[in-house]
Motif scaffolding. Structure first.
Motif, short mmCIF file in Angstrom:
data_model
loop_
_atom_site.label_atom_id
_atom_site.label_comp_id
_atom_site.label_asym_id
_atom_site.label_seq_id
_atom_site.Cartn_x
_atom_site.Cartn_y
_atom_site.Cartn_z
N ALA A 116 -6.24 8.65 14.21
CA ALA A 116 -5.37 7.64 13.61
C ALA A 116 -5.32 7.88 12.11
CB ALA A 116 -5.93 6.25 13.89
N SER A 117 -4.36 7.25 11.44
CA SER A 117 -4.36 7.32 9.98
C SER A 117 -5.30 6.24 9.46
CB SER A 117 -2.95 7.14 9.43
OG SER A 117 -2.29 6.12 10.12
N CYS A 118 -5.67 6.37 8.21
CA CYS A 118 -6.61 5.42 7.63
C CYS A 118 -6.07 4.97 6.29
CB CYS A 118 -7.96 6.11 7.45
SG CYS A 118 -9.25 5.00 6.86
N VAL A 119 -5.91 3.68 6.11
CA VAL A 119 -5.43 3.13 4.84
C VAL A 119 -6.45 2.11 4.37
CG1 VAL A 119 -3.48 2.14 3.60
CG2 VAL A 119 -3.06 3.38 5.74
N THR A 120 -7.06 2.36 3.23
CA THR A 120 -8.13 1.46 2.76
C THR A 120 -7.63 0.55 1.64
OG1 THR A 120 -8.85 3.29 1.36
CG2 THR A 120 -10.07 2.95 3.39
N GLY A 121 -8.23 -0.62 1.55
CA GLY A 121 -7.93 -1.55 0.47
C GLY A 121 -6.52 -2.11 0.51
N VAL A 122 -6.07 -2.46 1.70
CA VAL A 122 -4.69 -2.94 1.86
C VAL A 122 -4.53 -4.36 1.28
CG1 VAL A 122 -3.04 -3.75 3.60
CG2 VAL A 122 -4.16 -1.52 3.86
N GLU A 123 -3.49 -4.52 0.46
CA GLU A 123 -3.24 -5.83 -0.16
C GLU A 123 -1.96 -6.48 0.34
OE1 GLU A 123 -3.63 -5.64 -4.46
OE2 GLU A 123 -5.13 -4.10 -4.16
#
Ligand SMILES: Cc1cc2nc3c(=O)[nH]c(=O)nc-3n(C[C@H](O)[C@H](O)[C@H](O)COP(=O)(O)OP(=O)(O)OC[C@H]3O[C@@H](n4cnc5c(N)ncnc54)[C@H](O)[C@@H]3O)c2cc1C
Ligand SMILES: Nc1ncnc2c1ncn2[C@@H]1O[C@H](COP(=O)(O)O)[C@@H](O)[C@H]1O
Lengths: 339, 266
Positions: A116-123
């Motif tokens: 999967a993709s990984c997106v950190t610190g989503v606001e």
């Protein structure tokens, strides 16, 4: 079309649900608004029943509680191992965890496992050209990037405090599905959670916090911070992580994700860039004043009053201004050149 | 438990970043950032702690060696040389053609495929890069190599004789999560774990002459980035954000008035 699945990984410790789980849920709700979805919360550990029942009561969502005997706290190997099997079945489009030290540990590992993709610190969650994207900040908060997953599944970590947490009065409780799993980690062993830092920093009781960042430049300038704090009643001095790393302040004075969370009447930020990990500890302050020499510093985006100045020259000016504005005392020599 | 062969091999992953005070501009495409010219670059701060930790480990363990690796355009060799100046013995540069968004998965895949058959006992990275702030690369390297991993490490003790490393991860609320990991393992290092030394002049001079191992990124695989950055922008203000004007003294006077009106100061 069948609804897609969204899985929220709940955080809990010693039988208590961590509030940050509600922040993650709020992000999942946003995703659900964009695409019909079934949101489920997954909890893992030895002691999951309490947190599971709290979630179903408060949110009305269903919870899958993976009861793993002996797992007293988060362990990466166990979490990734158990979640990989579960998520292979659920095939969620989004897996949401918190942007905490736990989520930071888990999310990239899980993303690799699940391809999967990984997106950190989503606001923020948004839709661009019919596709779901996530906004996150980088460069110490100076830039927002919109990130679009190109994979079927995305693992995201949610920045605490970014989504509005709502509670409704009359929810029909969801169901708790407790599943027992045995999982013995082979390459790692948890040795327990210990106290690293005493918490009596005086920060919690203070009405006013004057806080120092790396921008104060040198240790000697802490004297200015102390003098500034002394002007306020019920004040305390805090700081950012780098200032503690440098040994200028004790770690118990650190404000932020891995430090104290504070909500003073006034937070006076001196030479602080405004990285998310710092903001998570102080964004609830009632009034924020920031002094920073960089007009683009991210701290100004959350400040009520922005002072673009060098702390080392501005603080003495402010202290002097205050002293001179006081009614002249009997032996006072300072002239009243007030404006 | 299998006894591991000596020597102990350490790999430290370092990233070169631009100064935090840099003005970040948005490039013509609106999809990525452009730096003002000229820009100052340096080693990512958490990575300095990682290099230092490796040097300290190698000082206590006889027959150990430290290698550093960095992915990026030509300029990043300066960061590698700094790490050599701090005590690393060998530097590897995976050269990418240009600046631009690099998915942390792509970076991690390149480093993992480089490291795969090189028998490192311990791979260290920083906890997070100061520019992109992903906090992903170290964790992904571990997963790609099937190694155990601890993130936000604030203390570690390597025990080569038992083939383990004991670590403490910093977690919220002033707590620490203690773990024992089987080697080979990956640790992402949190700032404050040590005091990074300045590179020594003699080592720097030697480093400047040292020939780095350079690898063309295209030669070690072409991993598909799992995500794209489609737009970058400046953040919005979430509060009033009253900007004070005038001389320093005028700003001081104005700020004092504001704080008095709110009864925050006497
Ligand atoms: C897992 C994790 C947990 C973390 N937890 C925390 C935490 O709990 N608390 C925390 O604070 N950080 C934490 N961090 C670190 C965080 O990401 C930032 O690195 C940190 O907050 C930056 O601190 P700073 O603003 O003091 O320093 P910098 O980012 O270096 O900023 C210094 C600022 O000072 C300004 N400046 C420079 N000179 C002057 C001058 N003369 N006058 C005025 N201004 C000047 C600069 O413009 C700049 O904006 C964590 C990071 C990670 C990865
Ligand atoms: N281009 C790179 N080359 C080498 N190491 C990197 C690179 N990018 C990130 N890293 C390592 O991974 C850590 C975390 O980076 P990030 O995932 O970008 O926050 C950094 O502190 C570095 O140790």
């Amino acid at each position: 079309m069948i609804d897609q699945n969204i899985v929220v990984i709940g955080e809990h410790f010693q039988g208590k649900l961590k509030r940050v789980t509600y922040d993650v849920l709020a992000c999942a709700r946003e995703l659900e608004r964009l695409r019909p979805a079934t949101v489920r919360v997954v909890l893992l550990g030895d002691d999951v029943a309490g947190p599971a029942y709290e979630i179903v009561q408060v949110t009305g969502l269903d919870v899958i509680a993976m009861h793993i005997p002996g797992l007293l706290s988060y362990n990466r190997e166990v979490y990734t191992g158990v979640l990989e099997d579960l998520l292979d079945v659920l095939k969620p489009a989004y897996i949401c965890a918190a942007a905490t030290t736990e989520g930071l540990d888990l999310a990239p590992a899980l993303a690799v496992r699940l391809r999967a993709s990984c997106v950190t610190g989503v606001e923020r969650v948004l839709e661009v050209d019919g596709r779901v994207c996530f906004a996150r900040t980088m460069c110490g908060g100076k830039i927002v990037a919109q990130v679009r997953p190109e994979t079927d599944a995305a693992v995201v970590t949610v920045q605490p405090g970014s989504f509005e947490v709502t509670t409704s009065e009359d929810t029909i409780p969801g169901a708790v599905d407790i599943r027992r799993v045995d999982f013995e980690p082979r390459r790692s062993r948890s040795l327990g959670v210990t106290i690293g830092q005493a918490e009596d920093s005086g920060l919690q009781e203070a009405d006013i916090i004057v806080s120092a960042g790396r921008g104060i430049g040198k240790r000697e300038n802490l004297d200015l911070i102390d003098r500034l704090a002394a002007l306020f009643p019920k004040s305390a001095v805090g700081g950012t992580r780098p200032v503690c790393d440098l040994g200028w302040l004790e770690y118990k004075k650190q404000v932020g994700l891995t430090g104290a969370t504070v909500t003073p009447e006034l937070y006076f930020a001196c030479g602080i860039s405004g990285a998310q990990q710092h903001l998570s500890g102080m964004r609830g302050a009632h009034f924020i004043v920031a002094v920073n020499s960089d007009p683009h510093a991210a701290i100004f985006n959350v400040a009520d009053v922005c002072v673009v100045e060098d702390v080392a020259t501005f603080l003495p000016l402010f202290i002097k201004e205050w002293e001179q504005s006081l009614p002249a005392r009997e032996t006072s020599t300072s002239d009243s050149d007030s404006t | 438990m299998k006894t591991r062969r000596c020597p102990t091999k350490l790999l430290v992953c370092i990233k070169q970043v631009c100064e935090t005070e840099t003005s970040f501009l948005i490039d013509e495409t609106g999809r990525w950032i452009r730096l003002e010219e000229p820009s100052a670059f340096r080693m990512n701060r958490p990575d300095e702690y990682a290099v230092e930790e490796a040097v300290r480990i190698s000082e206590t363990i006889a027959d150990s060696s430290i290698e550093v690796i960095s992915v990026g355009p030509a300029r990043v060799s300066a960061a590698i040389r700094r790490a050599l100046g701090m005590g690393a013995a060998h530097g590897i540069h995976i050269v990418t053609p240009e600046d631009g968004y690099l998915s942390p998965f792509v970076t991690a895949s390149w480093i993992a495929s480089f490291a795969r058959n090189r028998e490192y006992d311990l791979i260290l990275t920083g906890v997070m890069s100061e520019d992109e702030m992903q906090g992903q690369v170290g964790s992904m390297i571990a997963e790609l190599l099937g190694m155990p991993c601890a993130t936000s490490t604030v203390s570690e003790r390597l025990l080569p004789e038992t083939g383990t490393v004991r670590v403490e991860r910093e977690i919220e609320g002033g707590l620490r999560d203690a773990l024992e990991l089987r080697l080979p393992a990956v640790l992402t290092i949190q700032t404050g774990i040590n005091e990074p030394r300045y590179p020594s002049l003699s080592k720097l001079l030697r480093a400047n002459k040292y020939e780095l191992e350079t690898i063309d990124s295209r030669s070690i695989g072409d991993p598909e980035p799992p995500e794209q950055v489609i737009r970058v922008s400046y953040p919005e203000h979430t509060r009033a954000g009253l900007v004070l004007n005038g001389t320093g003294q005028e700003k001081a006077a104005h700020l004092l008035r504001i704080l008095r009106e709110r009864s925050l100061i006497q």
